[in-house]
Design a protein around this motif. Sequence first.
Motif, short mmCIF file in Angstrom:
data_model
loop_
_atom_site.label_atom_id
_atom_site.label_comp_id
_atom_site.label_asym_id
_atom_site.label_seq_id
_atom_site.Cartn_x
_atom_site.Cartn_y
_atom_site.Cartn_z
N LEU A 1 0.83 -1.20 0.00
CA LEU A 1 0.00 0.00 0.00
C LEU A 1 0.87 1.26 0.00
N LYS A 2 1.95 1.24 0.78
CA LYS A 2 2.86 2.38 0.80
C LYS A 2 3.49 2.59 -0.58
N LYS A 3 3.82 1.50 -1.24
CA LYS A 3 4.40 1.60 -2.59
C LYS A 3 3.36 2.18 -3.55
N ALA A 4 2.11 1.81 -3.35
CA ALA A 4 1.05 2.27 -4.25
C ALA A 4 0.79 3.77 -4.11
N VAL A 5 0.90 4.30 -2.89
CA VAL A 5 0.51 5.71 -2.68
C VAL A 5 1.71 6.64 -2.56
N ARG A 6 2.93 6.11 -2.65
CA ARG A 6 4.09 7.00 -2.58
C ARG A 6 4.10 7.92 -3.80
N GLY A 7 4.22 9.19 -3.55
CA GLY A 7 4.10 10.17 -4.61
C GLY A 7 2.72 10.80 -4.65
N LEU A 8 1.75 10.10 -4.06
CA LEU A 8 0.39 10.64 -3.98
C LEU A 8 0.22 11.45 -2.70
N ILE A 9 0.73 10.89 -1.58
CA ILE A 9 0.69 11.60 -0.30
C ILE A 9 2.13 11.82 0.16
N PRO A 10 2.37 12.77 1.06
CA PRO A 10 3.75 13.09 1.47
C PRO A 10 4.47 11.91 2.11
N ASP A 11 5.79 11.84 1.88
CA ASP A 11 6.61 10.78 2.47
C ASP A 11 6.57 10.82 3.99
N GLU A 12 6.46 12.02 4.57
CA GLU A 12 6.44 12.10 6.03
C GLU A 12 5.22 11.41 6.62
N ILE A 13 4.14 11.32 5.84
CA ILE A 13 2.95 10.58 6.28
C ILE A 13 3.18 9.09 6.12
N ILE A 14 3.78 8.71 5.01
CA ILE A 14 3.99 7.28 4.72
C ILE A 14 5.01 6.66 5.67
N ASP A 15 6.08 7.41 5.98
CA ASP A 15 7.21 6.82 6.69
C ASP A 15 7.16 7.01 8.21
N ARG A 16 6.20 7.76 8.72
CA ARG A 16 6.15 7.92 10.17
C ARG A 16 5.58 6.65 10.82
N ARG A 17 5.88 6.48 12.08
CA ARG A 17 5.45 5.28 12.80
C ARG A 17 3.93 5.23 12.87
N LYS A 18 3.41 4.02 12.62
CA LYS A 18 1.97 3.80 12.71
C LYS A 18 1.48 4.12 14.12
N GLN A 19 0.40 4.92 14.19
CA GLN A 19 -0.16 5.26 15.51
C GLN A 19 -1.56 4.72 15.70
N GLY A 20 -2.40 4.81 14.71
CA GLY A 20 -3.77 4.34 14.87
C GLY A 20 -4.64 5.40 15.51
N PHE A 21 -5.93 5.19 15.43
CA PHE A 21 -6.92 6.11 15.96
C PHE A 21 -7.23 5.69 17.38
N GLY A 22 -6.89 6.52 18.36
CA GLY A 22 -7.06 6.09 19.74
C GLY A 22 -7.47 7.20 20.68
N VAL A 23 -7.39 6.89 21.97
CA VAL A 23 -7.79 7.81 23.04
C VAL A 23 -6.75 7.70 24.16
N PRO A 24 -6.32 8.83 24.76
CA PRO A 24 -5.31 8.77 25.83
C PRO A 24 -5.91 8.33 27.17
N LEU A 25 -6.44 7.13 27.20
CA LEU A 25 -7.12 6.66 28.40
C LEU A 25 -6.17 6.40 29.55
N VAL A 26 -4.91 6.06 29.25
CA VAL A 26 -3.96 5.78 30.32
C VAL A 26 -3.89 6.98 31.27
N GLU A 27 -3.69 8.16 30.70
CA GLU A 27 -3.60 9.36 31.53
C GLU A 27 -4.95 9.77 32.11
N TRP A 28 -5.99 9.68 31.31
CA TRP A 28 -7.30 10.11 31.77
C TRP A 28 -7.82 9.25 32.93
#
Length: 631
Positions: free
Chosen positions: A548-575
């Motif tokens: 997928l990264k190979k498919a979209v490289r050049g379409l979206i910025p490299d900084e988006i492609i190459d940054r560490r995966k985070q996922g959609f979440g909530v800071p429940l640990v602190e809360w």
Amino acid sequence: MCGIVGAISFGGSGFEITSSYIERMRDAMAHRGPDGAGTWISPDRTVGLGHRRLKIIDLSEQAAQPMSNLGGALWITFNGEIYNHAEIRKELQALGHREWKTDHSDTEVILRAYEQWGIECIQKFKGMFAFGLWDGRSRDLWLVRDRMGIKPLYYSCHHGRLVFASEIKALLEDPQQVREVEQEALIPYMAFMSVPAPMTLFKGIHKVPCSRIVNVRPNGSVSVRRYYNPLESREDAGRSEGETASLVLETLRDAVRIRKVSDVPVGVFLSGGIDSSTNAVLFSEGESGPVKTFTVSYDGDYSSYPNESKYAQTVADLVGAEHHEIVLGPDDVLDFLPRMIELQDEAIADPVCVPSYYVSKLARQNGVIVAQVGEGADELFCGYHGWKSALKIAGWNEIPMTGALKRLLLVALDVCGRSRRPHRERLRRGIAGYPVFWTGAEAFGQTEREWLIGEAARPLRRRDAWEFIRPLWQEFQDSPAEKTHLNWMTYSDLNFRLPELLLMRVDKMSMGVSLEARVPFLDHRLVELAFSIPSATRIKEGNLKYILKKAVRGLIPDEIIDRRKQGFGVPLVEWFYGKVGEQAKKDLKAFSKRTGYFDGENACALIDQGEGKRAWYLWNFAKWHERFIES
């Protein structure tokens, strides 16, 4: 996108279906369809359909539901969208269907397609759908859920009738519907954060599994069959990496394009990850005005969940979007909790329900009624760090090792006080001969469940959650798919975690504010393509989402492609160290004392040990039980 409901009275039961009966259930889902409501009752009062309408395609009154065909023999109540309805209409017109009631309603296309091809017409649909269709000629009631389970559909048989609806709360409006916990469902809920279809947490209430047709006859017979399996549609995988990447992008581009079809404003949820960024960029192609994008951030840069808003802003700037952001804090969780439980119907133990609701509300407040979301990409292209770990462990599990040595290691972990750690559970599975990976949403292992389950549910303590995964494993083993660990992981999540957890949090929270969510990555053509790609190409040299990264490289910025995966979440640990945790402990103690389902002391110990996210799963169940069972 709408709320649907219906009922059929079985012969000899003496139960008459009335408008008031259907309308009471229908209007329990008013949030799913604030733009209109309709009811149809058969002349003999044995069948009734109801509909709450959210106008998306063909806003005219002619497109209102329930809708009949020209002759009045067929009636449908439909929730969802058929994105290729215009093409199917042209095909039907060429076959002689020249007189139509509506200008461009996809609902009418379903009826006319059924007239032409019968129930197998669903094979022609590109879309997301759940519908009830009554055929007065053959006296068949058909209940259908889409291939990926994007749209929910529930039903219950009791007192001489079958009742179905988009939401369980509608079924509960039937005064004779039992409100009781299906105790057996507590096992998969605690193991996997949700319950696999056809079970629900309510005794006697079932959900139609994804890609299934339910046929109901007036004599009370109910049959269920599968009409689609992506493992049976695999293409020749003899392509180069470059050809595969190009085909992935081409298929995804078309999936995004057809999901722009609408007579009302459409926007994009944008988190700043690869999936939503790709959605936003592809969506912007061909647009004459700025795309509306929406993101959630939090009131601090928490270590458990760093803010992603700067990445979302980068992509928004790239496409020239009209970008909107909402900032959430712990008070928003507590304020929303009662409404969240109400919308969930059955407990959905994913805290992402919170930001999903607020970002949906933000979109609706800014004039958007349809939004594209990024669910499904991680499952198709291996985007989770947990999956990479699971692949390694699955490989290690295949190394020849005597059962005695594995059992010795298991005892050693118990002696060292590590009996509740995840690797202990994986070792247990290896000893039993099970696959290491069960789903991508694992909550509590066998030992932990025994530790947390209270006296009222004591018989469940020794039950193994494998019994709820075994049917999927057998389906996979019987399929023609390449028997790789990655294919198993994708298959299990496509049939369990996605339809019953991730997609339900999207549907329930977005429809809670009358917003339709569309899922381009779960276009069935892209799903089939993903299964045709060798596992070694989907993840290569430990690089998640390689193809997928190979498919979209050049379409979206490299900084988006190459940054560490985070996922959609909530800071429940602190809360959970503050007022959120305090409220959760209070509620869990009271619930455990009141019902005996959980060991209250151990449940609260999770919070004291900094495991607030996992305590959330139990808290969610406690609040659900309080609202839907105790009240």
